[in-house]
Design a protein around this motif. Structure first.
Motif, PDB file in Angstrom:
ATOM      1  N   GLU A 135       0.833  -1.208   0.000  1.00 20.45           N
ATOM      2  CA  GLU A 135       0.000   0.000   0.000  1.00 20.45           C
ATOM      3  C   GLU A 135       0.863   1.251   0.000  1.00 20.45           C
ATOM      4  N   ALA A 136       1.866   1.266   0.872  1.00 14.72           N
ATOM      5  CA  ALA A 136       2.735   2.442   0.957  1.00 14.72           C
ATOM      6  C   ALA A 136       3.505   2.632  -0.336  1.00 14.72           C
ATOM      7  N   ARG A 137       4.021   1.545  -0.907  1.00  9.35           N
ATOM      8  CA  ARG A 137       4.781   1.662  -2.158  1.00  9.35           C
ATOM      9  C   ARG A 137       3.936   2.270  -3.254  1.00  9.35           C
ATOM     10  N   GLU A 138       2.693   1.834  -3.380  1.00  7.78           N
ATOM     11  CA  GLU A 138       1.819   2.375  -4.424  1.00  7.78           C
ATOM     12  C   GLU A 138       1.533   3.852  -4.201  1.00  7.78           C
ATOM     13  N   LEU A 139       1.334   4.252  -2.941  1.00  7.64           N
ATOM     14  CA  LEU A 139       1.078   5.663  -2.646  1.00  7.64           C
ATOM     15  C   LEU A 139       2.309   6.520  -2.944  1.00  7.64           C
ATOM     16  N   ILE A 140       3.489   6.024  -2.555  1.00 11.78           N
ATOM     17  CA  ILE A 140       4.726   6.785  -2.781  1.00 11.78           C
ATOM     18  C   ILE A 140       5.004   6.917  -4.271  1.00 11.78           C
ATOM     19  N   VAL A 141       4.865   5.824  -5.009  1.00 13.56           N
ATOM     20  CA  VAL A 141       5.108   5.869  -6.456  1.00 13.56           C
ATOM     21  C   VAL A 141       4.100   6.791  -7.137  1.00 13.56           C
ATOM     22  N   GLY A 142       2.830   6.693  -6.752  1.00 15.53           N
ATOM     23  CA  GLY A 142       1.828   7.564  -7.357  1.00 15.53           C
ATOM     24  C   GLY A 142       2.120   9.031  -7.121  1.00 15.53           C
ATOM     25  N   HIS A 143       2.533   9.346  -5.901  1.00 17.18           N
ATOM     26  CA  HIS A 143       2.873  10.731  -5.557  1.00 17.18           C
ATOM     27  C   HIS A 143       4.099  11.213  -6.330  1.00 17.18           C
ATOM     28  N   ALA A 144       5.189  10.429  -6.276  1.00 15.09           N
ATOM     29  CA  ALA A 144       6.437  10.841  -6.924  1.00 15.09           C
ATOM     30  C   ALA A 144       6.256  10.941  -8.434  1.00 15.09           C
ATOM     31  N   ASN A 145       5.536  10.019  -9.017  1.00 12.26           N
ATOM     32  CA  ASN A 145       5.313  10.058 -10.456  1.00 12.26           C
ATOM     33  C   ASN A 145       4.511  11.293 -10.843  1.00 12.26           C
ATOM     34  N   ARG A 182      -1.687  13.218  -4.578  1.00 14.24           N
ATOM     35  CA  ARG A 182      -0.587  13.520  -3.663  1.00 14.24           C
ATOM     36  C   ARG A 182      -1.057  13.483  -2.211  1.00 14.24           C
ATOM     37  N   GLU A 183      -2.270  13.960  -1.977  1.00 17.00           N
ATOM     38  CA  GLU A 183      -2.769  14.037  -0.606  1.00 17.00           C
ATOM     39  C   GLU A 183      -3.111  12.667  -0.020  1.00 17.00           C
ATOM     40  N   ARG A 184      -3.269  11.650  -0.862  1.00 16.33           N
ATOM     41  CA  ARG A 184      -3.452  10.300  -0.330  1.00 16.33           C
ATOM     42  C   ARG A 184      -2.222   9.877   0.468  1.00 16.33           C
ATOM     43  N   LEU A 185      -1.045  10.214  -0.060  1.00 19.52           N
ATOM     44  CA  LEU A 185       0.184   9.903   0.676  1.00 19.52           C
ATOM     45  C   LEU A 185       0.271  10.750   1.938  1.00 19.52           C
ATOM     46  N   THR A 186      -0.149  12.014   1.870  1.00 22.98           N
ATOM     47  CA  THR A 186      -0.129  12.880   3.045  1.00 22.98           C
ATOM     48  C   THR A 186      -0.959  12.274   4.167  1.00 22.98           C
ATOM     49  N   ARG A 187      -2.151  11.803   3.841  1.00 25.00           N
ATOM     50  CA  ARG A 187      -3.014  11.218   4.872  1.00 25.00           C
ATOM     51  C   ARG A 187      -2.405   9.939   5.445  1.00 25.00           C
ATOM     52  N   TYR A 188      -1.781   9.147   4.590  1.00 19.41           N
ATOM     53  CA  TYR A 188      -1.137   7.917   5.065  1.00 19.41           C
ATOM     54  C   TYR A 188      -0.008   8.251   6.040  1.00 19.41           C
ATOM     55  N   LEU A 189       0.834   9.205   5.683  1.00 17.95           N
ATOM     56  CA  LEU A 189       1.948   9.575   6.545  1.00 17.95           C
ATOM     57  C   LEU A 189       1.454  10.185   7.854  1.00 17.95           C
ATOM     58  N   ALA A 190       0.350  10.922   7.804  1.00 19.15           N
ATOM     59  CA  ALA A 190      -0.215  11.493   9.028  1.00 19.15           C
ATOM     60  C   ALA A 190      -0.657  10.380   9.983  1.00 19.15           C
ATOM     61  N   ARG A 191      -1.233   9.308   9.433  1.00 17.39           N
ATOM     62  CA  ARG A 191      -1.658   8.185  10.264  1.00 17.39           C
ATOM     63  C   ARG A 191      -0.454   7.458  10.864  1.00 17.39           C
TER      64      ARG A 191
END
Length: 432
Positions: free
Chosen positions: A143-153, A170-179
């Motif tokens: 899950e994290a890998r997909e969020l990071i790749v989606g954001h960076a891409n 991009r904000e999907r990764l932000t919410r994940y990191l906040a959690r």
């Protein structure tokens, strides 16, 4: 000059012109490469974002959280604390870094049987996993890998002007990191709020680090794919030769096009020229790297046998006296390990145009070691890659002009940096 090269040149001129008459690019006809490091290193050339129209554009591309991105923080206690934290997270024994990169590269390549691929896309999951391990100290979940790749891409696609920003992605990764903020084993900068700590991690490690390492690897592997003798030598070479390959790649294809600084005080260049405070200095890495070499357009790692990176016109990680890239030690170690693992598994071949900006993402054929491709099939694949690349280049170039123009105008309208520094309470995050 090809259409793609014209687009890159035009984009460079746009960056220079965004600031109006108070911007000057180095090296130039009057102050050439022999003055480049001196001016770049000047104590007065320390401003990062405040007062430059170009900052609005970079903040726009790097959102969310550009106000706490290490590259854009102004000098002061907050920057010092953030920089110390970054260096602490990036530090570690060389063998541990090498092992982690090799393992992450192998994990991604285990699922790739070979064939046609775009190198940046292939390598981005590698660095997503590696950077996650740096930050969280544990293996990266899917899950994290997909969020990071989606954001960076999304970030790098916007930077290349081949696509618009998608802030919800991009904000999907932000919410994940906040959690997950409480799971980070590192002591994060106390001067940052929890939201700012999330943005710091996202911008430094899952934006800049993932994007730049992926871009760097795409350039290295594409250069090797187009120079078979060098590729074969690199597949069995020691760290010294691989270091020469990396140096030569970063010389020809520097990851940074133009870096800008804002003068905090006057800088006297000669008896007739004084740059006032508030001047925007644009430092062109490609122009500087193209000077001081015999046949500078040729890819030749052997030239570094007789060259010193400290004395050559070569600043792949910036200037030591003016905020060099904090990964200047880690990046070569990590990239050498990834190159070794790729070459251990595959031979590479490509006929596409190799430019510094690489908007094509590096189309390439990877053939598993021990397997062979018939000469007829290889010729057909090479022809296909070359023709498709030229065809895509035309449409992509016009797309870049259109989307790039839109984003420049949108960034000027939003004025993220300008509004942030004009706000009497600058701790408030700008609307992206």
């Amino acid at each position: 000059m090809t259409l793609a090269e014209r687009v890159v040149s035009l984009r460079g001129k746009v960056f220079e012109l965004v600031n109006g008459d108070n911007a000057i690019t180095f090296p130039n006809e009057r102050f050439g490469p022999e003055r480049f490091r001196e001016i770049y290193s000047h104590p007065a050339a320390r401003g990062r974002s405040e007062g430059a129209g170009l900052s609005d554009l970079f903040w726009y591309w790097l959102s969310p959280g550009p106000e706490v991105h290490q590259e854009h923080l102004e000098d002061g206690p907050r920057y010092d604390e953030v920089a110390r934290t970054t260096l602490r997270i990036l530090s570690g024994p060389s063998d541990r870094i090498t092992e982690a990169v090799t393992r992450c590269t192998a994990a991604v390549l285990d699922g790739f049987p070979g064939g046609l691929v775009r190198l940046r896309d292939l390598m981005m999951p590698v660095w997503a996993e590696f950077c996650y391990e740096l930050v969280f100290g544990e293996p990266c979940p899917r899950e994290a890998r997909e969020l990071i790749v989606g954001h960076a891409n999304d970030v790098v696609t916007a930077l290349k002007c081949t696509g618009l920003r998608h802030m919800k992605r991009r904000e999907r990764l932000t919410r994940y990191l906040a959690r997950r903020l409480g799971d980070v084993p590192h002591e994060l900068p106390a001067s940052l709020s929890p939201r700012e700590q999330v943005h710091y991690l996202q911008g430094t490690f899952f934006n800049t680090a993932v994007v730049q390492l992926s871009e760097g690897m795409a350039h290295v592997l594409l250069a090797l794919a187009q120079h078979r003798e060098i590729q074969e030598r690199a597949s069995t070479a020691d760290d010294r030769y691989l270091g020469h390959v990396l140096d030569e790649t970063m010389r020809l294809y520097p990851l940074f096009g133009i870096a800008h600084r804002i003068t905090k005080d006057e800088i006297t260049l000669d008896e007739d020229t004084t740059l006032p405070a508030g001047s925007v200095l644009c430092f062109s890495y490609p122009a500087y790297h193209a000077t001081g070499y015999e046949d500078p357009g040729r890819f030749d790692p052997d030239r570094w046998e007789a060259l010193s990176a400290k004395e050559a016109h070569h600043i792949p990680y910036g200037i030591a006296a003016n905020r060099p890239c904090p990964a200047w030690r880690l990046a070569p170690l990590a990239m050498r390990a990834a190159v070794r693992e790729v070459l251990r598994r595959f031979t590479l071949d490509s006929t596409v145009t190799h430019t510094r900006s690489l908007p094509s993402r590096g189309p390439c054929l990877l053939v598993p070691r021990g397997e062979s491709v018939s000469p007829a099939r290889l010729r057909a694949i090479r022809t296909f890659l070359r023709v498709r690349d030229r065809w895509e280049d035309v449409g992509r170039s016009f797309l870049q002009l259109g989307l790039g123009t839109f984003m420049v105008l949108d960034a000027r309208h939003r004025r993220l940096a300008g509004r942030y520094f004009a706000d009497p309470a600058p701790s408030r995050c700008p609307v992206h």
